[in-house]
Write an enzyme that holds these catalytic residues in place. Structure first.
Site, short mmCIF file in Angstrom:
data_model
loop_
_atom_site.label_atom_id
_atom_site.label_comp_id
_atom_site.label_asym_id
_atom_site.label_seq_id
_atom_site.Cartn_x
_atom_site.Cartn_y
_atom_site.Cartn_z
N LYS A 64 -61.85 -16.93 -20.64
CA LYS A 64 -60.84 -16.25 -19.82
C LYS A 64 -60.62 -14.83 -20.35
CE LYS A 64 -56.63 -15.30 -19.59
NZ LYS A 64 -56.55 -14.00 -18.91
N GLU A 94 -56.95 -14.41 -33.81
CA GLU A 94 -57.15 -13.03 -34.29
C GLU A 94 -56.06 -12.21 -33.64
OE1 GLU A 94 -59.29 -12.11 -36.50
OE2 GLU A 94 -60.46 -13.95 -36.59
N GLU A 146 -46.30 -3.06 -33.93
CA GLU A 146 -47.65 -2.66 -33.52
C GLU A 146 -47.54 -1.86 -32.22
OE1 GLU A 146 -50.46 -5.59 -32.04
OE2 GLU A 146 -52.01 -4.62 -33.25
P1 NDP Z 1 -52.26 -10.51 -25.11
O1 NDP Z 1 -51.82 -11.41 -26.18
O2 NDP Z 1 -51.29 -10.08 -24.11
O3 NDP Z 1 -53.46 -11.15 -24.28
C1 NDP Z 1 -54.66 -11.59 -24.85
C2 NDP Z 1 -55.30 -12.58 -23.91
O4 NDP Z 1 -54.47 -13.74 -23.82
C3 NDP Z 1 -55.45 -12.08 -22.47
O5 NDP Z 1 -56.62 -12.62 -21.91
C4 NDP Z 1 -54.22 -12.63 -21.82
O6 NDP Z 1 -54.35 -12.72 -20.43
C5 NDP Z 1 -54.16 -14.00 -22.46
N1 NDP Z 1 -52.87 -14.66 -22.40
C6 NDP Z 1 -51.63 -14.11 -22.30
N2 NDP Z 1 -50.68 -15.07 -22.26
C7 NDP Z 1 -51.33 -16.27 -22.36
C8 NDP Z 1 -50.91 -17.64 -22.39
N3 NDP Z 1 -49.63 -17.98 -22.32
N4 NDP Z 1 -51.86 -18.59 -22.49
C9 NDP Z 1 -53.15 -18.27 -22.57
N5 NDP Z 1 -53.63 -17.00 -22.53
C10 NDP Z 1 -52.72 -16.00 -22.45
O7 NDP Z 1 -52.94 -9.35 -25.90
P2 NDP Z 1 -53.49 -8.04 -25.28
O8 NDP Z 1 -54.49 -8.34 -24.22
O9 NDP Z 1 -52.29 -7.24 -24.97
O10 NDP Z 1 -54.30 -7.42 -26.51
C11 NDP Z 1 -53.70 -6.64 -27.44
C12 NDP Z 1 -53.37 -7.47 -28.67
O11 NDP Z 1 -54.53 -8.09 -29.18
C13 NDP Z 1 -52.86 -6.59 -29.78
O12 NDP Z 1 -51.72 -7.15 -30.35
C14 NDP Z 1 -54.00 -6.57 -30.77
O13 NDP Z 1 -53.63 -6.34 -32.09
C15 NDP Z 1 -54.64 -7.89 -30.58
N6 NDP Z 1 -56.05 -7.84 -30.98
C16 NDP Z 1 -56.41 -8.48 -32.12
C17 NDP Z 1 -57.70 -8.40 -32.59
C18 NDP Z 1 -58.11 -9.12 -33.82
O14 NDP Z 1 -59.30 -9.36 -34.00
N7 NDP Z 1 -57.19 -9.52 -34.70
C19 NDP Z 1 -58.72 -7.61 -31.90
C20 NDP Z 1 -58.23 -6.99 -30.70
C21 NDP Z 1 -56.93 -7.12 -30.26
P3 NDP Z 1 -53.83 -11.54 -19.47
O15 NDP Z 1 -54.10 -10.25 -20.14
O16 NDP Z 1 -54.63 -11.74 -18.25
O17 NDP Z 1 -52.37 -11.81 -19.28
#
Ligand code: NDP
Length: 497
Positions: free
Chosen positions: A183, A257, A390
């Site tokens: 997803k 992550e 962040e």
């Molecule tokens: P989100 O946590 O908002 O979303 C990440 C993914 O999870 C998206 O596909 C999102 O879908 C999905 N998602 C959101 N809510 C749910 C749920 N309740 N159940 C299942 N899936 C869900 O993160 P962002 O996309 O905003 O990414 C940024 C964040 O990711 C930052 O905090 C960053 O630090 C972290 N990150 C960490 C990395 C690492 O390796 N540690 C690397 C890169 C980023 P949708 O967007 O469609 O709502």
């Protein structure tokens, strides 16, 4: 200001349509080009029924298909074909990725897509060397430990580097014999939809499935599904908490992550020119949208004024603009709400007593896209919100420190613990700092050098578990311990005369 679209994307993107019966009919979600703010495509959301279908496809491919039991050499050949498929389509994939993320096309072609292809080679080579363990217990028994694929892996990817991050998960899950349901973020579905199409052409039916839609709808249905055996998540810390709780109800193992607020520690004993280059790269590459960004820049007081002045001057000269222009260093942010949030931190910094050295404003001169000026802020203390939260954009928070102990204290004073950077040419300073930092990765005199064989992940709210060669093997396989007698050993004879 007019920015050309990198590519004409498909007008509608669906999830399951590539891997099974086409459903459609779900809620329609807009996909925007961040450089113009114009809608360029429509995503059809997969609901809980569609997710269940995708999981059933993956389950059938795991339980009755050839993939989990395929010999290593055959599986390596398929992974190699996946790598080739990505390499042969780099231009199209990079343009699709650019269209949804606004990341600079040059970077997408030369780094993200090359890494995406390499992820498949890396795990193909890794499994070629994987070995079990054997123990000889007295002279009579041999015990072996072998690894088996776990089952159906749910892979959830964020929007900041969609293809590069998701392919790490896909390649790892597949290499160890699992089937998967991916997803992507609903904001950035374009390139991954095409990647999945290319990979599906190389894989047995049902091995790789795609579902699209919002996290709380499609993502939530996926992680809570009882047919899912593993969840690998990259994203924000709060989402990680929600997903881990949902997966926990089924006792589904997860890797998380998550976010970061990484300290970039610059000692007076560092090569100041290199440290400056590294600090700029650490916060402004990938449009500043990186979990591993060096977003808190800690500078030793004796070099603080010079460093800060030069940092702000260089930040102000960064070329912001068209993602298709090779000279662009910073493209638009990924979405309008994200841009508003990043900008709000300039005001928050002022409210906390800090000062904005450069940036903190929208680049209106570039039209309606989500462009902001690279931003550097002086915080009053590490307790300021811009030093603790962040921000996930081209926004550096700068603070002074006095000596190793102070640097370590400030660096560790955060809920996160993903990466730390140390800049110094004095080895004892480096080692005294490195041994006290509470983060999963430490980069010394270099920004962002990821070694795929080594574990990557965070302490505290930055994550649970690790990604990387052996760490992925541990996560994506179950160990089986088998004990066999070499000779017919005598047994206790219950009930015998
Ligand atoms: P989100 O946590 O908002 O979303 C990440 C993914 O999870 C998206 O596909 C999102 O879908 C999905 N998602 C959101 N809510 C749910 C749920 N309740 N159940 C299942 N899936 C869900 O993160 P962002 O996309 O905003 O990414 C940024 C964040 O990711 C930052 O905090 C960053 O630090 C972290 N990150 C960490 C990395 C690492 O390796 N540690 C690397 C890169 C980023 P949708 O967007 O469609 O709502």
């Amino acid at each position: 200001m007019r920015f050309e679209l990198p590519i004409t994307p498909p007008s509608r993107v669906t999830g399951l349509s590539g891997a099974g019966p086409t459903r459609g009919g779900g809620r329609e979600l807009p996909v925007y080009y961040p450089a113009t703010g114009a809608q360029i495509s429509t995503l059809v959301e997969d609901d809980a029924d569609a997710v269940a279908l995708a999981v059933a496809n993956a389950r059938a491919a795991f339980d009755t298909g050839p993939w989990p039991a395929l010999g290593t050499e055959k599986r390596m050949a398929v992974l190699e074909a996946c790598r080739k498929a990505i390499l042969e389509n780099i231009d199209e994939l990079a343009r699709l990725e650019c269209a949804a993320t606004g990341l600079v096309l040059r970077e997408l072609k030369s780094r993200h897509m090359v890494r995406a292809a390499y992820n498949f080679r890396f795990f193909a080579e890794f499994i070629s060397q994987s070995a079990g363990q054997t123990y000889t217990q007295t002279e009579n028994y041999v015990t072996t430990v072998t690894r088996r694929p776990v089952g159906v892996a749910a892979l959830i990817a964020p929007w900041n580097a969609p293809v590069a991050l998701a392919t790490m998960k896909i390649a790892a899950a597949l290499a160890f014999g699992n089937t998967c349901v991916l997803k992507p973020s609903e904001q950035t579905p374009l390139a991954l939809a095409r990647v999945v199409e290319l990979l599906q052409a190389e894989l047995p039916e049902g091995v790789l499935n795609l579902v699209n839609g919002r996290g709380p709808v499609t993502g939530a249905a996926l992680v809570a599904h009882e047919g899912v055996d593993l969840v690998s998540f990259t994203g924000g810390t709060e989402t990680g908490r929600t997903i881990m709780s949902a997966a926990g109800r089924n006792l589904t193992p997860t890797t998380m992550e998550l976010g970061g607020k990484s300290a970039n520690i610059i000692f007076a004993s560092a090569d100041q020119d290199r440290a400056l280059d590294g600090a700029l790269q650490g916060i402004f590459s990938n449009n500043g949208q990186q979990c591993l960004a060096g977003s808190r820049i800690l500078v030793e007081r004796s070099v603080f004024d010079d460093f800060t002045e030069e940092f702000a001057a260089r930040a102000a000269r960064i070329k912001v603009g068209d993602p298709l222009d090779d000279a662009t260093e910073l493209g638009p942010l990924a979405s309008a709400p994200h841009m508003e949030r990043v900008l709000s931190f300039a005001q928050i910094a002022r409210e906390d007593g800090g000062s904005v050295l450069t940036g903190g404003t929208r680049r209106d001169d570039l039209g309606r896209g989500y462009f902001i000026a690279p931003t550097a802020v002086l915080a009053t203390s590490n307790a300021d919100r811009c030093a603790q939260q962040e921000i996930f954009g081209p926004f550096a928070t700068i603070l002074p420190f006095d000596g190793v102990e102070d640097a370590v204290r400030i660096a560790n004073d955060t809920n996160f613990g993903l990466v730390s950077y140390i800049w110094s040419d004095h080895l004892p300073t480096v080692m005294q700092t490195q041994t006290q930092l509470r983060s999963g990765v430490v980069w010394v005199n270099t920004p962002m050098m990821r070694e795929l064989r080594a574990p990557f992940g965070g302490f505290k709210s930055s994550g649970v578990g690790r990604e990387g060669g052996a760490a992925c093997e541990a996560f994506y396989t179950e160990e089986v311990t088998t004990t066999t007698p070499i000779h017919p050993v005598s047994l206790r004879r219950f009930g015998a005369e």
